[in-house]
Enzyme design. Structure first.
Site, short mmCIF file in Angstrom:
data_model
loop_
_atom_site.label_atom_id
_atom_site.label_comp_id
_atom_site.label_asym_id
_atom_site.label_seq_id
_atom_site.Cartn_x
_atom_site.Cartn_y
_atom_site.Cartn_z
N CYS A 3 0.83 -1.19 0.00
CA CYS A 3 0.00 0.00 0.00
C CYS A 3 0.88 1.26 0.00
O CYS A 3 1.72 1.41 0.89
CB CYS A 3 -0.91 -0.01 1.24
SG CYS A 3 -1.85 1.51 1.43
N CYS A 52 0.18 3.25 3.51
CA CYS A 52 0.65 2.82 4.83
C CYS A 52 1.70 1.72 4.79
O CYS A 52 2.26 1.35 5.82
CB CYS A 52 -0.53 2.37 5.69
SG CYS A 52 -1.15 0.73 5.26
N CYS A 61 -5.25 -0.04 6.08
CA CYS A 61 -5.65 1.37 6.26
C CYS A 61 -6.92 1.74 5.50
O CYS A 61 -7.42 2.85 5.61
CB CYS A 61 -4.52 2.31 5.86
SG CYS A 61 -4.28 2.46 4.07
N ASP A 116 22.03 0.08 -15.93
CA ASP A 116 21.82 -1.14 -15.13
C ASP A 116 20.86 -2.06 -15.87
O ASP A 116 19.71 -1.70 -16.11
CB ASP A 116 21.24 -0.73 -13.77
CG ASP A 116 21.03 -1.90 -12.82
OD1 ASP A 116 21.02 -3.05 -13.29
OD2 ASP A 116 20.87 -1.65 -11.61
#
Length: 412
Positions: A201, A204, A220, A338
């Site tokens: 999430c 949260c 949440c 990369d």
């Protein structure tokens, strides 16, 4: 808003003229379109130029990890139904390139602008857009791009309280988190094929639950908003529940999703879905992407895939086995140096295709394909790969600079 007064000061006019002269010199020297260097010079002479150029335009900003350039083209086509459009159609999407594009559109009513994710908040501040389209966020250049949650946070802070209408994909939790700080959001159910950047999430850090097409945080309560526009098969559903057919020359589900978001943006400017979607049919290829070209007596279809989410979408476009596929990967500055992102791509989806590997980092890709149990040949260049490929149309998938190399080689 659009008007007729000239917003350009003498200094701004000088900056535009100088920028165009430098761009023309760059083109004459064979160094590309010149839009970026021209824009840089113009902004040096007048740092406020971008805002001045945008003053008389109704501006749309388009940002995402994947699909920005195509969606920008689709929106531009749709809005031409309502007036002249200026756009950075070639994808120069940082402030210098955007400034260059707007400097070329003195009679335009609309500015349809693709913006690199990292620059969105600043460009929004400078241009005062009427509408901002947010499509998706996923991992991209691992050595340069901020982690996706940080990008979402930048968007969220930069767009907080924005006067713009935000047209946002409700199927991407990171986009929803970013857009939720804005008072005026139109949610579009455009889908999300790549989910690996959206399992926790963004609000949260809790684990995201994903029953079917829905998503929510069990900790949440952060959850998928109810869309007012939606992609449904080959149709766009508008807020009244009417279904409008999508007819595109561009292939694949991702482009239907781009068309759905574009129709929602066009409606903000009063262009009805039917008119918008009909106009989108004009778009055949975008900066060479999806073009079918003739090379050494063969048909090659050129497909751009810059990151794991893009490769996943591209695999769903290609003709079924045993269609030959050429894969080309570079790791230059514009790609990100990369290449560990190759391990995030599910190359087992290419099983049954004869594969030919080229590009600066062909050996990195070869190791990845070996682990995925794929049959492939490493080739020196495009010419050799085409000569060794079995008959039929060839699908060519390349990341950013590899794609530009291919276009130069095939004369596209």
């Amino acid at each position: 808003m659009a008007g007729n007064s000239d917003p350009l000061t003498p200094r701004a006019k000088l900056a535009v003229t100088a920028g165009k002269a430098v761009a023309a010199a760059s083109r004459a020297a064979g160094r590309g379109s010149g839009s970026v260097i021209g824009g840089r010079v113009a902004l040096k002479l007048d740092p406020d130029l971008l805002g001045r150029l945008a003053q008389n335009l109704d501006v749309v900003l388009v940002s995402a990890t994947n699909g920005k350039t195509t969606t920008t083209r689709l929106i531009a086509e749709a809005l031409r139904a309502a007036g002249p459009v200026v756009s950075n159609a070639l994808g120069a999407n940082m402030p210098a390139g955007i400034t260059s594009a707007l400097a070329g559109g003195s009679d335009a009513k609309f500015g349809v602008i693709e913006v690199d994710e990292k620059y969105l908040a600043g460009v929004a501040r400078d241009t005062g857009p009427k509408c901002i389209a947010l499509l998706n966020l996923s991992r991209d250049q691992l050595d340069r791009a901020a982690e996706t949650r940080m990008l979402a946070e930048n968007w969220r802070e930069g767009l907080a309280g924005s006067k713009a209408v935000i047209v946002a994909n409700c199927d991407d939790p990171l986009v929803v988190w970013a857009a939720s700080s804005s008072p005026n959001v139109i949610w579009v159910a455009a889908g999300q094929m790549w989910k690996d950047d959206a399992w926790s999430c963004p609000s949260c850090g809790g684990v995201m639950q994903r029953p079917g097409d829905d998503w929510f945080c069990g900790e949440c309560g952060f959850r998928r908003p109810t869309p007012s526009w939606a992609l449904s098969g080959d149709h766009v559903l508008d807020p009244h529940g009417s279904a409008w057919p999508i007819h595109l020359q561009l292939p694949g589900r991702a482009n239907k999703a781009n068309a759905a978001s574009s129709a929602a943006v066009a409606a903000v400017f009063g262009v009805p879905p039917q008119v918008a979607l009909e106009r989108m049919y004009q778009v055949q290829a975008v900066a060479g992407r999806y073009d079918v070209v003739q090379f050494q007596g063969r048909d090659l279809r050129l497909l751009l895939a810059k990151n794991p989410a893009g490769w996943l979408e591209t695999f769903s476009l290609i003709d079924p086995p045993p269609t030959p596929v050429i894969l080309s990967v570079n790791a230059r500055g514009a790609d990100g140096t990369d290449t560990s992102w190759l391990w995030d791509v599910d190359y087992t989806r290419l099983t049954g295709h004869p594969l030919f590997v080229i590009g600066d980092r062909k050996l990195d890709l070869a190791v990845r394909l070996e682990v995925a149990n794929q049959h492939f040949q490493v080739c020196e260049n495009l010419d050799q790969a085409v000569q060794q490929a079995p008959p039929g149309r060839i699908e060519v998938i390349a990341n950013y600079t590899a794609f530009q190399d291919l276009r130069r080689r095939v004369g596209n």
